[in-house]
Design a protein around this motif. Structure first.
Motif, short mmCIF file in Angstrom:
data_model
loop_
_atom_site.label_atom_id
_atom_site.label_comp_id
_atom_site.label_asym_id
_atom_site.label_seq_id
_atom_site.Cartn_x
_atom_site.Cartn_y
_atom_site.Cartn_z
N GLU A 84 0.82 -1.21 0.00
CA GLU A 84 0.00 0.00 0.00
C GLU A 84 0.85 1.26 0.00
N CYS A 85 0.28 2.27 -0.60
CA CYS A 85 0.88 3.60 -0.56
C CYS A 85 0.82 4.08 0.89
N PRO A 86 1.89 4.63 1.43
CA PRO A 86 1.87 5.10 2.81
C PRO A 86 0.76 6.13 3.04
N GLU A 87 0.13 6.06 4.19
CA GLU A 87 -0.94 7.00 4.53
C GLU A 87 -0.43 8.44 4.47
N GLY A 88 0.82 8.66 4.87
CA GLY A 88 1.39 10.00 4.81
C GLY A 88 1.45 10.54 3.39
N GLU A 89 1.73 9.68 2.44
CA GLU A 89 1.76 10.10 1.04
C GLU A 89 0.35 10.47 0.56
N LYS A 90 -0.64 9.70 1.01
CA LYS A 90 -2.04 10.02 0.68
C LYS A 90 -2.43 11.36 1.30
N LEU A 91 -2.03 11.59 2.56
CA LEU A 91 -2.31 12.85 3.23
C LEU A 91 -1.65 14.00 2.48
N LEU A 92 -0.42 13.83 2.07
CA LEU A 92 0.31 14.85 1.32
C LEU A 92 -0.47 15.25 0.07
N GLY A 93 -0.91 14.28 -0.72
CA GLY A 93 -1.65 14.58 -1.94
C GLY A 93 -2.98 15.27 -1.66
N ALA A 94 -3.68 14.81 -0.63
CA ALA A 94 -4.98 15.40 -0.30
C ALA A 94 -4.83 16.85 0.17
N VAL A 95 -3.80 17.11 0.97
CA VAL A 95 -3.57 18.47 1.46
C VAL A 95 -3.12 19.38 0.32
N GLN A 96 -2.27 18.88 -0.56
CA GLN A 96 -1.84 19.69 -1.71
C GLN A 96 -3.04 20.13 -2.54
N SER A 97 -3.95 19.21 -2.79
CA SER A 97 -5.16 19.54 -3.57
C SER A 97 -6.02 20.55 -2.85
#
Length: 138
Positions: free
Chosen positions: A28-41
């Motif tokens: 799985e993609c790390p949750e932190g990487e998902k958070l990073l993308g969501a916050v950037q958007s």
């Protein structure tokens, strides 16, 4: 005048559920990487923050028991380390709201009651502003 702020997001953080399952951890993609993308958007879509908040990926902020972890900092302002975050819409909204109040606060210290509850309860550290000048005088 507002100083630009930096939001560092640990892109290697994983949630407790993923950490307990080695197969998921490997795939799985790390949750932190998902958070990073969501916050950037979210920041890009917010006219008040776009251009005022720089988002940076960080590798391991050494607070794995409180992951996902972020740091919010700016010149001449208090600095915050916040944990127990994830990429859910609620946590992203909390983080963006906190970042907005941080950018707007002259000293980077938004009123405690005005911070989202999740941020208040999961602030790991609040550091005082870094001195702008050092004196070598004795």
């Amino acid at each position: 005048m507002k100083n630009k702020a930096i939001l560092q997001i640990c892109s290697t953080c994983n949630s407790a559920a993923v950490k307990q399952n080695p197969e998921r951890l490997a795939t799985e993609c790390p949750e932190g990487e998902k958070l990073l993308g969501a916050v950037q958007s979210a920041v890009k879509a917010d006219a008040d923050l776009d251009g005022q908040l720089v988002i940076q990926a960080a590798r391991c902020m050494s607070s794995c028991k409180r992951s996902c972890v972020v740091a919010l900092l700016a010149k001449d302002k208090y600095q915050f380390v916040v944990g127990e975050l994830d990429s859910s819409a609620d946590r992203v909204d909390d983080l963006v709201a906190f970042a907005k109040s941080y950018v707007e606060a002259e000293d980077g210290l938004p009123q405690w009651r005005e911070r989202p509850q999740h941020i208040r309860k999961n602030t790991i550290a609040r550091l005082h502003p870094f001195p702008s000048e050092f004196s070598n005088d004795s």
